[in-house]
Design a protein around this motif. Structure first.
Motif: not given
Length: 94
Positions: A58, A72, A89, A91
């Motif tokens: 992000k 996501y 990913v 996060t």
């Protein structure tokens, strides 16, 4: 350095989260989650041809922070449908 700051922030966040949700409880919760169509990373890499690892995050140094409510799951599904062999990913909030 940026990396040192990230490591320090992560250590603080992990220590705080352990008081809220102990690791042993988190492990039990994760093991109880439903798994649909397991995709082992190693098996995918053993397939013939090129292997693509798609990245979902992000924020980035060049783009800065993105929306607080970052989508996501839809992005991960789009990468999967496009043929990514694996997903990375990120996060972490820092």
């Amino acid at each position: 350095m940026i990396l040192d700051d990230l490591v320090a922030a992560t250590k603080k966040r992990v220590a705080a989260s352990n008081t809220t949700l102990p690791l042993t409880l988190l492990e039990r919760v994760v093991r109880a989650l439903p798994v649909s169509e397991p995709r082992l990373f190693e098996n995918r890499l053993k397939q013939q041809g090129f292997h693509i690892i798609a990245h979902v995050k992000k924020a980035s140094p060049s783009s800065g922070s993105m929306p607080l409510q970052f989508p996501y799951p839809p992005i991960a599904l789009a990468h999967d449908r496009a043929g990514a062999h694996a997903l990375s990913v990120l996060t972490a909030p820092d």
